[in-house]
Motif scaffolding. Structure first.
Motif, PDB file in Angstrom:
ATOM      1  N   GLU A 121       0.832  -1.210   0.000  1.00 27.27           N
ATOM      2  CA  GLU A 121       0.000   0.000   0.000  1.00 27.27           C
ATOM      3  C   GLU A 121       0.867   1.261   0.000  1.00 27.27           C
ATOM      4  N   THR A 122       2.179   1.063  -0.060  1.00 26.33           N
ATOM      5  CA  THR A 122       3.103   2.208  -0.147  1.00 26.33           C
ATOM      6  C   THR A 122       3.744   2.226  -1.524  1.00 26.33           C
ATOM      7  N   VAL A 123       4.279   3.411  -1.882  1.00 26.07           N
ATOM      8  CA  VAL A 123       4.949   3.543  -3.176  1.00 26.07           C
ATOM      9  C   VAL A 123       6.292   4.253  -2.995  1.00 26.07           C
ATOM     10  N   LEU A 199      16.116   2.470   4.421  1.00 18.32           N
ATOM     11  CA  LEU A 199      15.836   1.080   4.051  1.00 18.32           C
ATOM     12  C   LEU A 199      16.924   0.517   3.144  1.00 18.32           C
ATOM     13  N   ARG A 200      17.664   1.408   2.478  1.00 14.71           N
ATOM     14  CA  ARG A 200      18.792   0.974   1.654  1.00 14.71           C
ATOM     15  C   ARG A 200      19.811   2.113   1.643  1.00 14.71           C
ATOM     16  N   PRO A 201      21.081   1.827   2.015  1.00 11.12           N
ATOM     17  CA  PRO A 201      22.074   2.905   1.997  1.00 11.12           C
ATOM     18  C   PRO A 201      22.439   3.285   0.564  1.00 11.12           C
ATOM     19  N   PRO A 235      11.655  -4.855   0.190  1.00 14.12           N
ATOM     20  CA  PRO A 235      11.673  -6.286  -0.127  1.00 14.12           C
ATOM     21  C   PRO A 235      12.899  -6.700  -0.961  1.00 14.12           C
ATOM     22  N   GLY A 236      13.400  -5.788  -1.812  1.00 15.24           N
ATOM     23  CA  GLY A 236      14.527  -6.131  -2.675  1.00 15.24           C
ATOM     24  C   GLY A 236      15.802  -6.446  -1.907  1.00 15.24           C
ATOM     25  N   MET A 237      15.915  -5.942  -0.669  1.00 17.02           N
ATOM     26  CA  MET A 237      17.158  -6.134   0.073  1.00 17.02           C
ATOM     27  C   MET A 237      17.333  -7.570   0.560  1.00 17.02           C
TER      28      MET A 237
HETATM   29  P1  AMP Z   1      15.945  -1.232  -7.867  1.00 15.80           P
HETATM   30  O1  AMP Z   1      15.219  -0.200  -8.646  1.00 15.80           O
HETATM   31  O2  AMP Z   1      16.374  -2.408  -8.663  1.00 15.80           O
HETATM   32  O3  AMP Z   1      17.056  -0.628  -7.101  1.00 15.80           O
HETATM   33  O4  AMP Z   1      14.889  -1.781  -6.825  1.00 15.80           O
HETATM   34  C1  AMP Z   1      14.014  -0.924  -6.132  1.00 15.80           C
HETATM   35  C2  AMP Z   1      14.189  -1.081  -4.651  1.00 15.80           C
HETATM   36  O5  AMP Z   1      13.206  -0.271  -3.997  1.00 15.80           O
HETATM   37  C3  AMP Z   1      13.990  -2.505  -4.166  1.00 15.80           C
HETATM   38  O6  AMP Z   1      14.956  -2.827  -3.189  1.00 15.80           O
HETATM   39  C4  AMP Z   1      12.598  -2.442  -3.563  1.00 15.80           C
HETATM   40  O7  AMP Z   1      12.415  -3.438  -2.589  1.00 15.80           O
HETATM   41  C5  AMP Z   1      12.532  -1.036  -3.009  1.00 15.80           C
HETATM   42  N1  AMP Z   1      11.143  -0.541  -2.907  1.00 15.80           N
HETATM   43  C6  AMP Z   1      10.329  -0.167  -3.905  1.00 15.80           C
HETATM   44  N2  AMP Z   1       9.103   0.177  -3.460  1.00 15.80           N
HETATM   45  C7  AMP Z   1       9.124   0.028  -2.109  1.00 15.80           C
HETATM   46  C8  AMP Z   1       8.156   0.212  -1.068  1.00 15.80           C
HETATM   47  N3  AMP Z   1       6.913   0.627  -1.323  1.00 15.80           N
HETATM   48  N4  AMP Z   1       8.549  -0.050   0.196  1.00 15.80           N
HETATM   49  C9  AMP Z   1       9.801  -0.469   0.475  1.00 15.80           C
HETATM   50  N5  AMP Z   1      10.747  -0.668  -0.481  1.00 15.80           N
HETATM   51  C10 AMP Z   1      10.427  -0.420  -1.759  1.00 15.80           C
END
Ligand code: AMP
Ligand code: MG
Length: 354
Positions: A121-123, A199-201, A235-237
């Motif tokens: 539900e977040t962007v 959430l990501r450095p 989630p990507g991390m």
């Molecule tokens: P990339 O563009 O390949 O660097 O991947 C996008 C990164 O943003 C990934 O690690 C996703 O998990 C993260 N991401 C995108 N949308 C959200 C969200 N709504 N909440 C948390 N993380 C997000």
């Protein structure tokens, strides 16, 4: 996946060809995909408000569809349509760091399909500073969803030739805008929580964020504590990322001892007929055995260098068919923290002490 003809076009950021930009924009508006340069890394773009486009992005990347995409905008006025609210802290960060390598998390509005946010539900939203990226986003209708333009799991591309390597035949167009300036993906900050949280450095450091906000910025524990049981909020991390084809080991310790250790382990591998690579710095490159494929991540004195060169070096080792890589470790402060975060993931957490 359906195979298609991929058109590769070069654009000079000082003299942007409007005809090409409009053609790229039209591809997005019609539901197609275009890879484009940004200051962080190359993005794989589709219409962020079109669920079918987001599905195509996941398919082209081979990416799990629970890993959400970042929506790229070119004009701050466009933010309102895709978010429910803009917290005060987010506004401060917009003022200081946009356009630039900072992504922020917001509550999403109805306009954003769940396909783009991986069901959340977040962007995630970012406004890049790269001029070609901005012209392209405008021509595409204002909302370009884009992850990095690599196949899932591979190092993010910082040059168009690496996008071509991964995406040729999978998308309609690749825009070549030269080398990415920063070379690492954006910093991701969540401003929907009580306290802003990284959430990501990335290139924008904790210190820079705290300076702009005048308050403490927290870290998502899952990315700084290996033993943390809760999954990362981005989630990507959670995926193994940025992996070169070779096995990569980080060697930590004092400079001379690190070189000694790498020389002895490397020679052993060479004796077994393996191709060995080393990630060093300008200051240490002379310390290694010339039988190795040695690459410099720039000057030890400039932390931006390692950020800029890391993904390029990992791709080059693939091109050279290197089988075993040893890397020095980099300063863990400021942008060095982001570089080390990517390096540790690329190494699949293989770290040894000299
Ligand atoms: P990339 O563009 O390949 O660097 O991947 C996008 C990164 O943003 C990934 O690690 C996703 O998990 C993260 N991401 C995108 N949308 C959200 C969200 N709504 N909440 C948390 N993380 C997000
Ligand atoms: Mg990526």
């Amino acid at each position: 996946m359906e195979k298609m003809e991929t058109k590769v076009v070069a654009i000079d950021s000082n003299n942007i060809d409007e005809t090409i930009i409009n053609e790229a924009g039209l591809i997005i508006k019609r539901g197609g995909l275009v890879a484009f340069p940004t200051e962080t890394v190359y993005g794989l773009g589709g219409d962020g408000l079109n669920p079918e486009s987001s599905k195509k992005i996941y398919a082209a990347k081979g990416r799990p569809s629970d890993n959400p995409l970042i929506i790229h905008i070119a004009d701050i006025k466009d933010l309102e349509k895709i978010v429910k609210a803009i917290p005060e802290s987010a506004m401060k960060l917009v003022d200081r760091f946009w356009p630039g390598p900072l992504t922020m998390i917001f509550e999403k509005s109805e306009a954003v399909p769940l396909e783009t946010t991986g069901g959340l539900e977040t962007v995630a939203v970012r406004m890049p500073s790269d001029k070609v990226a901005r012209a392209f986003i405008k021509a595409a209708g204002g909302y370009v969803a884009a992850p990095s333009a690599n196949l899932s799991g591979r190092p993010s591309p910082t040059l168009a030739k690496y996008v071509i390597e991964d995406m040729n035949g999978r998308i309609e167009m690749i825009i070549d805008g030269g080398a990415s300036k920063v070379g690492l993906e954006s910093t991701i900050v969540d401003t929907t929580t009580d306290r802003p949280m990284i959430l990501r450095p990335g290139y924008i450091t904790q210190e820079m964020l705290e300076d702009a906000l005048r308050e403490e910025v927290l870290w998502d524990r899952a990315i700084i504590d290996e033993d943390c049981k809760t999954p990362p909020k981005a989630p990507g991390m959670k995926y193994r990322h940025y992996a070169p084809k070779a096995s990569l080991t980080i060697v930590e310790g004092l400079e001379g001892q690190v070189a000694e250790k790498i020389n002895s382990l490397g020679l052993e591998a060479v004796n077994f007929g393996k191709k060995v690579g080393v990630i060093a710095t300008e200051q240490t490159i002379g310390l290694y055995n010339s039988l190795f494929n040695i690459k410099s991540a720039g000057s030890k004195e400039n932390a931006d260098d390692a950020a800029h060169f890391l993904f390029k070096i990992l791709r080059e080792f693939d091109d050279d068919e290197t089988e075993i890589i040893f890397s020095e470790s980099f300063e863990g402060d400021g942008v060095g923290k982001a570089t080390m975060n990517r390096l540790i993931k690329a190494a699949g957490h293989q770290i040894i002490q000299a």
